[in-house]
Write a protein that holds these residues in place. Structure first.
Motif, PDB file in Angstrom:
ATOM      1  N   GLY A  34      95.910 -64.514  30.389  1.00 12.46           N
ATOM      2  CA  GLY A  34      95.491 -65.415  31.469  1.00 12.46           C
ATOM      3  C   GLY A  34      96.642 -66.255  31.986  1.00 12.46           C
ATOM      4  N   LYS A  35      96.278 -67.392  32.541  1.00  8.65           N
ATOM      5  CA  LYS A  35      97.300 -68.291  33.089  1.00  8.65           C
ATOM      6  C   LYS A  35      97.613 -69.435  32.132  1.00  8.65           C
ATOM      7  N   GLN A  80      91.931 -80.110  14.125  1.00  6.11           N
ATOM      8  CA  GLN A  80      91.180 -80.739  15.218  1.00  6.11           C
ATOM      9  C   GLN A  80      92.082 -81.135  16.380  1.00  6.11           C
ATOM     10  N   PHE A  83      92.169 -78.304  18.765  1.00  2.00           N
ATOM     11  CA  PHE A  83      90.933 -78.168  19.549  1.00  2.00           C
ATOM     12  C   PHE A  83      90.802 -79.285  20.585  1.00  2.00           C
ATOM     13  N   ASP A  84      91.171 -80.493  20.186  1.00  4.89           N
ATOM     14  CA  ASP A  84      91.065 -81.626  21.123  1.00  4.89           C
ATOM     15  C   ASP A  84      91.939 -81.383  22.352  1.00  4.89           C
ATOM     16  N   LEU A  87      90.472 -78.544  24.580  1.00  6.86           N
ATOM     17  CA  LEU A  87      89.298 -78.956  25.359  1.00  6.86           C
ATOM     18  C   LEU A  87      89.670 -79.987  26.420  1.00  6.86           C
ATOM     19  N   ARG A  90      91.040 -78.250  29.203  1.00 10.71           N
ATOM     20  CA  ARG A  90      90.119 -77.223  29.706  1.00 10.71           C
ATOM     21  C   ARG A  90      90.654 -75.806  29.567  1.00 10.71           C
ATOM     22  N   ASP A  92      90.369 -72.083  28.666  1.00  7.63           N
ATOM     23  CA  ASP A  92      89.218 -71.185  28.614  1.00  7.63           C
ATOM     24  C   ASP A  92      89.493 -70.017  27.669  1.00  7.63           C
ATOM     25  N   ARG A  93      88.549 -69.102  27.639  1.00 10.77           N
ATOM     26  CA  ARG A  93      88.599 -67.967  26.709  1.00 10.77           C
ATOM     27  C   ARG A  93      89.773 -67.034  26.928  1.00 10.77           C
ATOM     28  N   ARG A  94      90.405 -67.126  28.094  1.00  8.80           N
ATOM     29  CA  ARG A  94      91.538 -66.241  28.368  1.00  8.80           C
ATOM     30  C   ARG A  94      92.864 -66.898  27.971  1.00  8.80           C
ATOM     31  N   TYR A 116      88.374 -70.964  18.371  1.00  5.86           N
ATOM     32  CA  TYR A 116      88.192 -71.611  19.674  1.00  5.86           C
ATOM     33  C   TYR A 116      87.376 -70.709  20.600  1.00  5.86           C
ATOM     34  N   GLN A 117      86.264 -71.199  21.052  1.00  2.00           N
ATOM     35  CA  GLN A 117      85.348 -70.433  21.896  1.00  2.00           C
ATOM     36  C   GLN A 117      85.052 -69.059  21.287  1.00  2.00           C
TER      37      GLN A 117
END
Lengths: 359, 359
Positions: A34-35, A80, A83-84, A87, A90, A92-94, A116-117
């Protein structure tokens, strides 16, 4: 540059080994879907290589996570932070995570990518000898629990392993020795010829002679790739990669994570495994002594800490991941270059091995 | 007893549906590899079914973990209780975890199984309608992060799903309605005939008529198994199972986990998806109204909470797992019984849908 492949069907991936790879964008690009990219590193490695890697990846939406350095932080609280950041920015899954650092960073980043996701891509960029020859290859990821090392984690393969041998230049001698522990391991479990070569070249390897170190990394990764391809999830043969690790993990846990380097504990643990194999009559005294001498030549301890009792070992080894149905299994040597995973040993021999380290 | 199979090659597993299955040891035994079992449940379910399940599994080395009830506890802190128990009781890699409870227990137990020693077996024993028709099947496991629902987790399949319909007798009416939300979902996304049947039998289903509920569970599990078999890791079609969930997750996060039941939020979310599909001209007003009427018939909300603004939705939906490269994707209906995952909608239509809920 050398290239190897870890053959795991649709999860196969390349290992690239060479000097200056951190700056070669074209090596990274095919493995970033992804990007978005998130580089995870620690506060020792960040000042050395983070800017360079960010320049290489210019144009991607980049996040950076700089964790505190060391095994003592290989836990959920530190995880964590990854993850913080993901998120908050933002991701994403890619997204692709990149682990830039030693074994702790690789293990934690890989585990974060697996969770993650419910799973995103990651790339290993190991910067220590130990992570280059061992932990970055094979998909074992995880964190420690106070009751045991690597007790929580996942088998989760990277998309690629990019080993820049130039990053070894900054490595302190103690970490070089720790990495050599895992290199010696491959000789002991699988390749006596390689062990001979290591013995002959140990001083040059400790001095980080570029060509010799590159050869040692390539041979180590090739053996690891072969074993992992045969048994990805450690149902059987893969466990031989843990020679010395059951004793070693106990040492690390008893001393407090980060006091002994992982490679140092493995060095002492392998010496104990050699000693126990000799006590069982599986290898002779000469082979045992030679193995221990090579470990010492690498600048590694060959005895457990004096403050550690046989009872400490027994208690800490009881939670080893190789325990099955209450029975401890150990990796021992049938010969130099031939390891087995076994529960076929008597308690007295184990006790003698554990007591030997305790004056 | 009915039996279905989720076809996933070497990870295939059975779903058993019937009354009194909790007491049938022979159903469990083939899916327990070692001697150790750890039952994970919550403090609502434990007084009802834990003793019975322990009796069924008499003879195994049993541990029990009783977690606080509810979505608000679906986090890492609670998950740690499972790991602490497993390690304190020296559970090894051949351990089987059993999730006895609703969706939260199933998701957390599955995630714990995926992480513990890098993966141990687990069995789903769902006790709520929602978990029986949806969350126990398909291998989605995980926990919430303050920034988003189910943001951390794994795709990790159970060894078996054992659905004891007798456990529904203790279910409060509000939870029955929440479960029916997911049942209606299967009709809306994939099977108009099933939706007709649901509409005709909704009062009996809410009254937990045994034969009808068993039929509804079996048809729901069959549709879920089919979709999961086609796309285990949600690369494509599996996302249609999330009809109403992007809106619904935002409602749950905004209200605070546990305030609205997951099924209630999905009910309102599906009503919003129907409304948006109508606004886009993909379904007509009659189809939309009928869909919303069936959701209401099940005793579910069909509008988001009045305190929730379109801005709240936009903010919370931005971290949805279906977002790719910054673009929100939604599950919408091309017809009753035919769902698609799409980013092909204009912002104005989305805004109108979000504003419609906000007076």
């Amino acid at each position: 540059m050398q290239q190897l492949t870890v053959e795991l069907g649709e999860r196969s991936y390349p290992i690239f080994i060479g000097s200056g790879l951190l700056e070669q964008r074209e090596l990274f690009a095919p493995y970033i879907a992804g990007k978005q990219v998130c580089i995870v590193t620690d506060d020792t490695v960040a000042p050395l290589y983070l800017d360079a890697l960010c320049r290489t990846l210019d144009g991607y939406q980049l996040s950076r996570v700089v964790l505190p350095t060391g095994e003592a932080y290989k836990n959920w609280t530190t995880l964590q932070q990854i993850f913080d950041t993901l998120l908050a920015s933002r991701h994403d899954r890619r997204t692709t995570l990149i682990a830039l650092g030693g074994g702790v960073i690789g293990d934690m980043t890989g585990f974060a990518a697996s969770c993650y996701q419910r799973g995103v891509d990651f790339i290993q960029v190991p910067t220590t000898l130990l992570s280059q020859v061992d932990s970055s290859v094979g998909g074992k990821t995880g964190i420690n629990h106070p009751a045991g090392k690597n007790m929580l984690g996942a088998f989760y393969q990277p998309r690629a392993v990019i080993i820049d041998t130039a990053s070894l230049r900054s490595l302190p001698p103690r970490e070089v020795s720790a990495g050599l522990a895992e290199v010696i391991k491959y000789g002991l479990i699988r390749d006596e010829t390689f062990l001979d070569w290591l013995e002959a070249n140990m001083q040059e390897l400790r001095g980080l002679d570029h060509d010799l170190v590159t050869q040692a990394i390539a041979r180590s990764c090739a053996i690891k790739a072969e074993v992992v391809a045969a048994d990805e999830r450690e149902g059987g043969v893969r466990a031989i990669l843990n020679l010395g690790h059951t004793f070693g993990h106990a040492i690390e846990a008893q001393q407090g994570y980060g006091q002994w380097l992982h490679g140092e504990a493995v060095g002492a643990g392998m010496a104990m495994a050699l000693d126990m194999s000799r006590r069982l009559g599986w290898i002779d005294a000469a082979a045992c002594d030679r193995g221990i001498r090579i470990i010492a030549l690498a600048g590694l301890p060959v005895r457990p800490p004096e403050t550690m009792t046989p009872q400490d070992f027994v208690r800490l080894m009881a939670v080893d991941k190789k325990v099955l149905d209450g029975q401890l299994r150990l990796v021992l040597l049938e010969a130099i270059g031939k390891a087995v995973v076994t529960a076929e040993f008597d308690t007295e021999t184990l006790q003698a091995t554990l007591a030997q380290g305790h004056p």
